[in-house]
Write an enzyme that holds these catalytic residues in place. Sequence first.
Site, short mmCIF file in Angstrom:
data_model
loop_
_atom_site.label_atom_id
_atom_site.label_comp_id
_atom_site.label_asym_id
_atom_site.label_seq_id
_atom_site.Cartn_x
_atom_site.Cartn_y
_atom_site.Cartn_z
N ASP A 120 -14.72 -33.34 10.19
CA ASP A 120 -13.49 -32.86 9.57
C ASP A 120 -12.49 -33.99 9.42
OD1 ASP A 120 -10.62 -31.52 9.83
OD2 ASP A 120 -12.00 -29.95 9.18
N HIS A 149 -13.84 -18.71 7.77
CA HIS A 149 -12.49 -18.17 7.62
C HIS A 149 -12.42 -17.15 6.50
CE1 HIS A 149 -10.40 -21.85 9.62
NE2 HIS A 149 -10.62 -20.89 10.48
N TYR A 150 -11.60 -16.13 6.74
CA TYR A 150 -11.24 -15.20 5.67
C TYR A 150 -9.83 -14.68 5.98
CZ TYR A 150 -11.55 -11.74 2.00
OH TYR A 150 -11.34 -11.03 0.84
N PRO A 173 -9.95 -17.93 3.41
CA PRO A 173 -10.11 -19.37 3.62
C PRO A 173 -8.99 -20.15 2.94
CG PRO A 173 -11.52 -18.66 1.84
CD PRO A 173 -10.83 -17.42 2.36
N TYR A 220 -9.62 -22.71 1.04
CA TYR A 220 -10.15 -23.01 -0.29
C TYR A 220 -11.39 -22.14 -0.51
CZ TYR A 220 -12.89 -26.28 2.58
OH TYR A 220 -13.68 -26.85 3.56
N TYR A 221 -11.58 -21.72 -1.74
CA TYR A 221 -12.60 -20.72 -2.05
C TYR A 221 -13.93 -21.36 -2.44
CZ TYR A 221 -8.98 -17.29 -1.49
OH TYR A 221 -7.98 -16.51 -0.96
N HIS A 277 -17.68 -22.27 3.38
CA HIS A 277 -17.98 -23.37 4.29
C HIS A 277 -17.95 -22.85 5.72
CE1 HIS A 277 -13.65 -23.18 3.54
NE2 HIS A 277 -13.46 -23.65 4.76
N HIS A 324 -17.25 -23.76 9.77
CA HIS A 324 -16.62 -24.69 10.71
C HIS A 324 -17.45 -24.79 11.99
CE1 HIS A 324 -12.73 -24.93 8.53
NE2 HIS A 324 -13.06 -23.71 8.14
#
Length: 353
Positions: free
Chosen positions: A209, A270-271, A273, A275-276, A279, A281
Amino acid sequence: MALTIFLEGMAEKVLDIEEKVECPPAKKAKLDESSSENNDSIHEKEVNLSTFEMKRILQNNTYRKQICIEGIFKGHECPAVVVLEKKNFPMEELFLKRGFFNESTILRKLYTNDVYGNYECFPTREYNGLNTIVIHPATPKHIDKFIKKELHIINETYELYEKVVSPYIKSMDTFSLKWIDNILEGKAEQENIIYQDKDKDVGFVLLTDLKWDKTLSTLKLIALPYQNITCIRELNETHLPLLKNIQKAGTEAITEKFGIPASQLRLYLHYQPSYYYLHVHFSYLMFDTPGIFVEKAHLLSSVISNIELIPDYYKKAVLSFVVFKGDLLFKKFQEIGILEKDNEQTETTEAES
């Protein structure tokens, strides 16, 4: 470069979002096409923070020891965001002795009381460094992301997703995803890749990251699949081979590279996220990284299990997430009555009618 950041605390009252500095129209047009191709970028040369003229503090996160500042670099027309964050302490005894427990460290007494002493410590210069992120040219959306806002929780049915969120995703002015294409096509950040599987169906790239400070205690990586999947709502049984490959191959690669076992890794999506582009983590379990809260993070193992039990689980489940007051998605939910309009907004609407 995933910049999914939830920050707390303010250093000063935030200016209204409409007062943000913007590039001149010609510059803004180029920036909208691709910020990485904009010739106003300061990243082409060595960055000198003495040329940074501060406009306002966007966020002062006392918990994370992080401050986010908007401003302009002299000689450049477009705005910038600078994020300063104090580093984590090293875990190795040798580095602690070199950086803090030596004759060069200055210890200044503030006061004492019984067995307790309060001091200011000034370690050696090498260990006084800050993790720094510079975003330039910064779009209004970049700047807006770092401003602390009031949070509201949404319990989203799939019907709400289709009615509100999916059209929002398709129409919104999202951050450019060109940086993802650059990684997957081998044009950027190749030195950060620790594993790569180029299969078009189950393949992915696993890389460190952007915000990782290179210490094992804060290990954070992301997996970017070659399949272009918008978000968790699109997942079904056809994606199980991909998700399981990310889970197995990703953890094995991290164990081999960093010596951290699978049982000490947190794998999650993530939701909503930041950015769409779907991905995953990966983070060290002992590291309380931002974005692991229950209203945002979904463990990869749970996602896989849910789909195995019900193939179209994510077309049936209620997914809860937070929205920021004033953001476009927040306003979309206000328009259909899911979120109440505030008094000021109601009065304006009534006056217009």
